[in-house]
Design a protein around this motif. Structure first.
Motif, PDB file in Angstrom:
ATOM      1  N   GLY A   1       0.858  -1.313  -0.102  1.00 33.11           N
ATOM      2  CA  GLY A   1      -0.128  -0.037  -0.068  1.00 33.11           C
ATOM      3  C   GLY A   1       0.915   1.349  -0.020  1.00 33.11           C
ATOM      4  O   GLY A   1       0.504   2.388   0.699  1.00 33.11           O
ATOM      5  N   VAL A   2       2.206   1.263  -0.477  1.00 35.77           N
ATOM      6  CA  VAL A   2       2.809   2.426  -0.748  1.00 35.77           C
ATOM      7  C   VAL A   2       3.035   2.713  -2.182  1.00 35.77           C
ATOM      8  O   VAL A   2       3.155   2.009  -3.032  1.00 35.77           O
ATOM      9  N   GLY A   3       3.487   4.072  -2.439  1.00 35.31           N
ATOM     10  CA  GLY A   3       3.770   4.125  -3.693  1.00 35.31           C
ATOM     11  C   GLY A   3       5.288   3.748  -4.401  1.00 35.31           C
ATOM     12  O   GLY A   3       6.044   3.349  -3.402  1.00 35.31           O
ATOM     13  N   ILE A   4       5.243   3.211  -5.709  1.00 35.60           N
ATOM     14  CA  ILE A   4       6.599   2.578  -5.931  1.00 35.60           C
ATOM     15  C   ILE A   4       7.734   3.320  -5.665  1.00 35.60           C
ATOM     16  O   ILE A   4       8.855   3.209  -5.491  1.00 35.60           O
ATOM     17  N   SER A   5       7.540   5.000  -5.870  1.00 40.50           N
ATOM     18  CA  SER A   5       8.709   5.897  -5.721  1.00 40.50           C
ATOM     19  C   SER A   5       9.136   5.792  -4.205  1.00 40.50           C
ATOM     20  O   SER A   5      10.406   5.866  -3.842  1.00 40.50           O
ATOM     21  N   ALA A   6       8.219   5.543  -3.239  1.00 40.18           N
ATOM     22  CA  ALA A   6       8.663   5.414  -1.783  1.00 40.18           C
ATOM     23  C   ALA A   6       9.188   4.076  -1.634  1.00 40.18           C
ATOM     24  O   ALA A   6      10.176   4.024  -0.865  1.00 40.18           O
ATOM     25  N   LEU A   7       8.966   3.093  -2.344  1.00 40.65           N
ATOM     26  CA  LEU A   7       9.704   1.792  -2.382  1.00 40.65           C
ATOM     27  C   LEU A   7      11.153   1.887  -2.731  1.00 40.65           C
ATOM     28  O   LEU A   7      12.163   1.677  -2.062  1.00 40.65           O
ATOM     29  N   TYR A   8      11.189   2.457  -3.879  1.00 37.21           N
ATOM     30  CA  TYR A   8      12.494   2.728  -4.391  1.00 37.21           C
ATOM     31  C   TYR A   8      13.405   3.397  -3.835  1.00 37.21           C
ATOM     32  O   TYR A   8      14.718   3.363  -4.070  1.00 37.21           O
ATOM     33  N   ARG A   9      13.008   4.573  -3.178  1.00 41.28           N
ATOM     34  CA  ARG A   9      13.791   5.257  -2.297  1.00 41.28           C
ATOM     35  C   ARG A   9      14.496   4.567  -1.246  1.00 41.28           C
ATOM     36  O   ARG A   9      15.615   4.973  -0.539  1.00 41.28           O
ATOM     37  N   ARG A  10      13.664   3.691  -0.642  1.00 43.98           N
ATOM     38  CA  ARG A  10      14.400   2.721   0.436  1.00 43.98           C
ATOM     39  C   ARG A  10      15.336   1.516   0.001  1.00 43.98           C
ATOM     40  O   ARG A  10      16.136   1.179   0.457  1.00 43.98           O
ATOM     41  N   TYR A  11      14.799   1.014  -1.184  1.00 37.98           N
ATOM     42  CA  TYR A  11      15.418  -0.011  -2.125  1.00 37.98           C
ATOM     43  C   TYR A  11      15.423   0.155  -3.629  1.00 37.98           C
ATOM     44  O   TYR A  11      14.526   0.090  -4.108  1.00 37.98           O
ATOM     45  N   PRO A  12      16.588   0.529  -3.758  1.00 37.91           N
ATOM     46  CA  PRO A  12      16.614   1.079  -5.199  1.00 37.91           C
ATOM     47  C   PRO A  12      16.469  -0.158  -6.343  1.00 37.91           C
ATOM     48  O   PRO A  12      16.316   0.183  -7.440  1.00 37.91           O
ATOM     49  N   SER A  13      16.682  -1.166  -5.996  1.00 44.84           N
ATOM     50  CA  SER A  13      16.511  -2.576  -6.901  1.00 44.84           C
ATOM     51  C   SER A  13      15.714  -3.806  -6.132  1.00 44.84           C
ATOM     52  O   SER A  13      15.814  -3.749  -5.057  1.00 44.84           O
ATOM     53  N   LYS A  14      15.187  -4.387  -6.967  1.00 44.23           N
ATOM     54  CA  LYS A  14      14.759  -5.755  -6.437  1.00 44.23           C
ATOM     55  C   LYS A  14      15.685  -6.613  -5.631  1.00 44.23           C
ATOM     56  O   LYS A  14      15.783  -7.203  -4.700  1.00 44.23           O
ATOM     57  N   GLU A  15      17.182  -6.618  -6.346  1.00 45.61           N
ATOM     58  CA  GLU A  15      18.205  -7.168  -5.423  1.00 45.61           C
ATOM     59  C   GLU A  15      18.375  -6.621  -3.913  1.00 45.61           C
ATOM     60  O   GLU A  15      18.523  -7.464  -3.106  1.00 45.61           O
ATOM     61  N   ASP A  16      18.483  -5.182  -3.824  1.00 49.19           N
ATOM     62  CA  ASP A  16      18.562  -4.693  -2.533  1.00 49.19           C
ATOM     63  C   ASP A  16      17.461  -4.989  -1.523  1.00 49.19           C
ATOM     64  O   ASP A  16      17.990  -5.419  -0.570  1.00 49.19           O
ATOM     65  N   LEU A  17      16.186  -5.332  -2.104  1.00 52.96           N
ATOM     66  CA  LEU A  17      15.104  -5.718  -1.403  1.00 52.96           C
ATOM     67  C   LEU A  17      15.265  -7.089  -0.846  1.00 52.96           C
ATOM     68  O   LEU A  17      15.002  -7.684   0.488  1.00 52.96           O
ATOM     69  N   LEU A  18      15.669  -7.749  -1.746  1.00 54.17           N
ATOM     70  CA  LEU A  18      16.052  -9.313  -1.711  1.00 54.17           C
ATOM     71  C   LEU A  18      17.180  -9.696  -0.600  1.00 54.17           C
ATOM     72  O   LEU A  18      17.015 -10.526   0.235  1.00 54.17           O
ATOM     73  N   ARG A  19      18.376  -8.968  -0.798  1.00 52.35           N
ATOM     74  CA  ARG A  19      19.292  -8.857   0.093  1.00 52.35           C
ATOM     75  C   ARG A  19      18.895  -8.813   1.712  1.00 52.35           C
ATOM     76  O   ARG A  19      19.140  -9.113   2.492  1.00 52.35           O
ATOM     77  N   LYS A  20      18.034  -7.581   1.821  1.00 44.64           N
ATOM     78  CA  LYS A  20      17.492  -7.260   3.125  1.00 44.64           C
ATOM     79  C   LYS A  20      16.549  -8.237   3.784  1.00 44.64           C
ATOM     80  O   LYS A  20      16.831  -8.751   4.603  1.00 44.64           O
ATOM     81  N   LEU A  21      15.924  -8.973   2.969  1.00 43.38           N
ATOM     82  CA  LEU A  21      14.908  -9.983   3.263  1.00 43.38           C
ATOM     83  C   LEU A  21      15.825 -11.232   3.909  1.00 43.38           C
ATOM     84  O   LEU A  21      15.685 -11.809   4.996  1.00 43.38           O
ATOM     85  N   CYS A  22      17.017 -11.667   3.250  1.00 42.79           N
ATOM     86  CA  CYS A  22      17.639 -12.601   3.459  1.00 42.79           C
ATOM     87  C   CYS A  22      18.633 -12.368   4.635  1.00 42.79           C
ATOM     88  O   CYS A  22      18.911 -13.032   5.552  1.00 42.79           O
ATOM     89  N   GLY A  23      19.171 -11.065   4.621  1.00 36.66           N
ATOM     90  CA  GLY A  23      19.960 -10.722   5.752  1.00 36.66           C
ATOM     91  C   GLY A  23      19.138 -10.707   7.161  1.00 36.66           C
ATOM     92  O   GLY A  23      19.532 -10.967   8.108  1.00 36.66           O
ATOM     93  N   ASP A  24      17.934 -10.061   6.961  1.00 35.88           N
ATOM     94  CA  ASP A  24      17.091 -10.054   8.170  1.00 35.88           C
ATOM     95  C   ASP A  24      16.778 -11.816   8.594  1.00 35.88           C
ATOM     96  O   ASP A  24      16.856 -11.866   9.918  1.00 35.88           O
ATOM     97  N   GLY A  25      16.547 -12.508   7.601  1.00 39.30           N
ATOM     98  CA  GLY A  25      16.175 -13.912   8.217  1.00 39.30           C
ATOM     99  C   GLY A  25      17.590 -14.778   8.744  1.00 39.30           C
ATOM    100  O   GLY A  25      17.387 -15.398   9.816  1.00 39.30           O
ATOM    101  N   LEU A  26      18.582 -14.436   8.032  1.00 40.35           N
ATOM    102  CA  LEU A  26      19.776 -14.898   8.827  1.00 40.35           C
ATOM    103  C   LEU A  26      20.158 -14.319  10.159  1.00 40.35           C
ATOM    104  O   LEU A  26      20.527 -15.165  10.971  1.00 40.35           O
ATOM    105  N   ALA A  27      19.848 -12.949  10.222  1.00 45.38           N
ATOM    106  CA  ALA A  27      20.098 -12.389  11.706  1.00 45.38           C
ATOM    107  C   ALA A  27      19.219 -13.107  12.661  1.00 45.38           C
ATOM    108  O   ALA A  27      19.499 -13.565  13.694  1.00 45.38           O
ATOM    109  N   ARG A  28      18.079 -13.355  12.202  1.00 41.58           N
ATOM    110  CA  ARG A  28      16.818 -13.852  13.139  1.00 41.58           C
ATOM    111  C   ARG A  28      17.417 -15.352  13.528  1.00 41.58           C
ATOM    112  O   ARG A  28      17.371 -15.730  14.729  1.00 41.58           O
ATOM    113  N   TYR A  29      17.975 -15.996  12.423  1.00 38.97           N
ATOM    114  CA  TYR A  29      18.199 -17.453  12.862  1.00 38.97           C
ATOM    115  C   TYR A  29      19.594 -17.525  13.729  1.00 38.97           C
ATOM    116  O   TYR A  29      19.618 -18.399  14.474  1.00 38.97           O
ATOM    117  N   THR A  30      20.417 -16.580  13.663  1.00 37.34           N
ATOM    118  CA  THR A  30      21.756 -16.425  14.419  1.00 37.34           C
ATOM    119  C   THR A  30      21.194 -16.294  15.770  1.00 37.34           C
ATOM    120  O   THR A  30      21.744 -16.689  16.614  1.00 37.34           O
TER     121      THR A  30
END
Length: 213
Positions: A44-73
């Motif tokens: 429910g956010v604008g695409i521009s708001a998303l891109y300001r936080r995560y410039p690419s899909k890869e950036d967003l995927l890295r964040k997801l996986c990084g957070d998951g790894l941090a939680r597992y650790t």
């Protein structure tokens, strides 16, 4: 500790980030090939708001996986530092991993982006904690001796593949399946395990982007 509340703009940005990450997890775990616009729509956010936080899909995927790894650790460290009933601590660790659903991120997103060196370092650190936990539980005589690090990944990833009914029913069934695995993991076991556990190379190869293979 600074408990000063965030300003209106910063609070909104924090809320948006939470919504984006929750939506990204839902969208990409269901379909790793989905466009990033689907995340913005669900959040429910604008695409521009998303891109300001995560410039690419890869950036967003890295964040997801990084957070998951941090939680597992966090969970494996908690189990490693526990006192008293080591089998209970090991069981609770795996239950928390299943509830947090970090294995789904690995299964669905490994190989869809290029991990950073920091992510690889974090993965190595988590792997070392995992091995320390296995050694401690084995030394206590409650985990069968032929269980290796890769076996745990196979167990949690297999359990995470269960998806029946709504979210609550899926969670119940995953925890039920985990209990069956735990019976097989507990010492002494009913005979030796066949073949060998997956190697570090086999597990790590999944993270190489598909286009680079």
């Amino acid at each position: 500790m600074n408990d000063k509340p965030l300003s209106g703009r910063k609070a909104q940005a924090a809320r948006n980030d939470k919504l984006i990450l929750e939506a990204a997890r839902e969208v990409f775990v269901a379909d790793p090939e989905a466009p990033i616009a689907e995340v913005a729509k669900l959040a429910g956010v604008g695409i521009s708001a998303l891109y300001r936080r995560y410039p690419s899909k890869e950036d967003l995927l890295r964040k997801l996986c990084g957070d998951g790894l941090a939680r597992y650790t966090e969970l494996v460290r908690e189990a490693l530092e526990s006192e008293g009933d080591l089998w209970g601590a090991f069981r609770e660790f795996l239950r928390k991993v299943v509830v947090a659903d970090t294995p789904s991120i690995t299964v669905r997103l490994a190989g869809t982006f290029t991990p950073t060196s920091d992510m690889f370092e974090a993965a190595v650190a988590a792997d070392e904690l995992n091995r320390a936990l296995l050694a401690r539980v084995k030394d206590a005589g409650v985990l069968r001796e032929d269980v290796e690090n890769g076996d745990l990944a196979l167990v949690t990833e297999s359990v995470s593949s269960i998806s029946l009914g709504d979210a609550e029913r899926t969670r119940e069934l995953r925890l039920r399946a985990l209990e069956l695995y735990l019976e097989a993991l507990r010492a002494p076991g009913a005979g030796p395990l066949p073949s060998s556990a997956p190697s570090e190379e086999e597990m790590g190869a999944r993270w190489v982007p598909k286009q680079a293979k």
